[in-house]
Design a protein around this motif. Sequence first.
Motif, mmCIF file in Angstrom:
data_model
loop_
_atom_site.group_PDB
_atom_site.id
_atom_site.type_symbol
_atom_site.label_atom_id
_atom_site.label_comp_id
_atom_site.label_asym_id
_atom_site.label_seq_id
_atom_site.Cartn_x
_atom_site.Cartn_y
_atom_site.Cartn_z
ATOM 1 N N GLU A 216 0.852 -1.186 0.000
ATOM 2 C CA GLU A 216 0.000 0.000 0.000
ATOM 3 C C GLU A 216 0.885 1.232 0.000
ATOM 4 O O GLU A 216 1.745 1.386 0.870
ATOM 5 C CB GLU A 216 -0.920 0.011 1.225
ATOM 6 C CG GLU A 216 -1.923 -1.121 1.253
ATOM 7 C CD GLU A 216 -2.816 -1.049 2.479
ATOM 8 O OE1 GLU A 216 -2.712 -0.045 3.216
ATOM 9 O OE2 GLU A 216 -3.596 -1.987 2.698
ATOM 10 N N GLU B 245 0.995 5.371 0.272
ATOM 11 C CA GLU B 245 0.239 6.506 0.780
ATOM 12 C C GLU B 245 1.090 7.760 0.702
ATOM 13 O O GLU B 245 2.324 7.699 0.736
ATOM 14 C CB GLU B 245 -0.198 6.260 2.228
ATOM 15 C CG GLU B 245 -1.136 5.077 2.398
ATOM 16 C CD GLU B 245 -1.516 4.857 3.857
ATOM 17 O OE1 GLU B 245 -0.854 5.475 4.730
ATOM 18 O OE2 GLU B 245 -2.445 4.082 4.109
ATOM 19 N N CYS B 246 0.427 8.899 0.637
ATOM 20 C CA CYS B 246 1.127 10.181 0.592
ATOM 21 C C CYS B 246 1.704 10.499 1.974
ATOM 22 O O CYS B 246 1.016 10.347 2.992
ATOM 23 C CB CYS B 246 0.162 11.280 0.160
ATOM 24 S SG CYS B 246 0.956 12.916 -0.017
ATOM 25 N N CYS C 227 -2.969 14.486 0.812
ATOM 26 C CA CYS C 227 -2.492 14.442 -0.566
ATOM 27 C C CYS C 227 -2.952 15.682 -1.328
ATOM 28 O O CYS C 227 -4.083 16.163 -1.154
ATOM 29 C CB CYS C 227 -3.026 13.173 -1.240
ATOM 30 S SG CYS C 227 -2.051 12.622 -2.642
ATOM 31 N N TRP D 204 0.733 7.819 -8.973
ATOM 32 C CA TRP D 204 1.434 6.765 -8.247
ATOM 33 C C TRP D 204 2.059 5.785 -9.226
ATOM 34 O O TRP D 204 1.496 5.491 -10.273
ATOM 35 C CB TRP D 204 0.456 5.987 -7.353
ATOM 36 C CG TRP D 204 -0.387 6.852 -6.473
ATOM 37 C CD1 TRP D 204 -1.568 7.456 -6.801
ATOM 38 C CD2 TRP D 204 -0.102 7.215 -5.129
ATOM 39 N NE1 TRP D 204 -2.044 8.173 -5.742
ATOM 40 C CE2 TRP D 204 -1.169 8.054 -4.685
ATOM 41 C CE3 TRP D 204 0.923 6.914 -4.232
ATOM 42 C CZ2 TRP D 204 -1.213 8.579 -3.411
ATOM 43 C CZ3 TRP D 204 0.885 7.446 -2.961
ATOM 44 C CH2 TRP D 204 -0.169 8.276 -2.565
ATOM 45 N N THR E 222 -6.213 8.543 -3.901
ATOM 46 C CA THR E 222 -5.490 8.981 -2.699
ATOM 47 C C THR E 222 -4.455 7.957 -2.252
ATOM 48 O O THR E 222 -3.847 8.108 -1.193
ATOM 49 C CB THR E 222 -6.472 9.232 -1.546
ATOM 50 O OG1 THR E 222 -7.243 8.044 -1.311
ATOM 51 C CG2 THR E 222 -7.402 10.387 -1.891
ATOM 52 N N GLY E 223 -4.244 6.923 -3.038
ATOM 53 C CA GLY E 223 -3.249 5.914 -2.722
ATOM 54 C C GLY E 223 -3.245 4.842 -3.797
ATOM 55 O O GLY E 223 -4.041 4.879 -4.742
#
Length: 369
Positions: free
Chosen positions: A126, A128-129, A135, A141, A178-179
């Motif tokens: 995973e 993530e920011c 973010c 990504w 967001t990811g």
Amino acid sequence: MRLDTSRTASSGVKVATPAGTGGWLGALARLFTIPAEYREEVVSREGALEMLRCGDGVLDALIAAGLPCGGPSGAELFDRYDLFNLSLASGSGASVPERSIEFALRWMNGEPDSWFQPLEWRFSVELECPRLEGCGDDPAWRLATPRPEEFGGEVLMLETSPGEAERGPDWITARGSTGLGVRGRLRTRGRPGTLRSPVIRQIVEDFMAAERRWARMPEALQCEDERVLAHGVAPCISASLHLERLFRAAGFESVTRRGWILGMLDLAHAWVEVVDEDGVRKPIDPIFVLLSGYARTPHPRFAEICRGSQLNRLLPTGLPAGSRLAYHSCGGDEHVPTRRTVIRRAADTVPGAVPGTVSGTQATGRPTS
């Protein structure tokens, strides 16, 4: 605690040195400290003591003897690579890095057949920011695509979140989310091999004869391979880039490769591959040889097998050494994404095998062999 006051600090000030610190002070004398432009002194004194497990007195003696740190006395801040490398060189047997790496490398104690048999793994990653404020606009990504087929394995299942993420031969990419999450199941295999060319064998022998030490450090610093190797240390990217140049200079086709070590918390890895005189491309992994020094009882054939054999503990990508395995951008800037990784042996492949589990949370691109 009984004190030995015979040691003088590097500053010339007499300090009280706890008895039994010889291994730690000797390790400090040999330590390749992370250069100022790459240092991140963010580990607290409490965090350092938790990692080193050496006690306050020994830590004070190390600081007095020149262990780099920032912050006021009693609230020092340290670089985590310095602490990790210091721990491994100490020989204390008690530090977190020493105990963790010995456990993670226990497979090197096994029989050679166990390094080539098919192994199945479940994994999830995973991204993530890392921004505390969340973010930014237009997030993008990228995660390196696992390619176990390079070593005779296969991807059995792969899912992404978001589901519309694009899967290419080198990258899994997503925009607007967001990811990025990737999970799946794969099978790895190994294949024994032997270096035939005396020229290639001599290049490898000369490299190992230099008796460099393995050390962890930022990937950008590893890419300055001549600078790093000159200090007697050999992380994976530096060793791979250096050997690739030597092989090419000798007239051999050679490439470096990024990937992961399966079964270790320190997942990111790099190695070099060279086309031998029999026309077969063979991996050479001197860092595995150096790492085997931290295994309890590595098999006597392990070092030779790392010179030309594909091992089932390596998960290749299509990327060269020096390339990051994950990228993230948002708000017009590039950031190092936070990565959560979980890897589990999916099933026993031989009677009596014990499935292993690895999990961790880290900033992508930093913990690298």
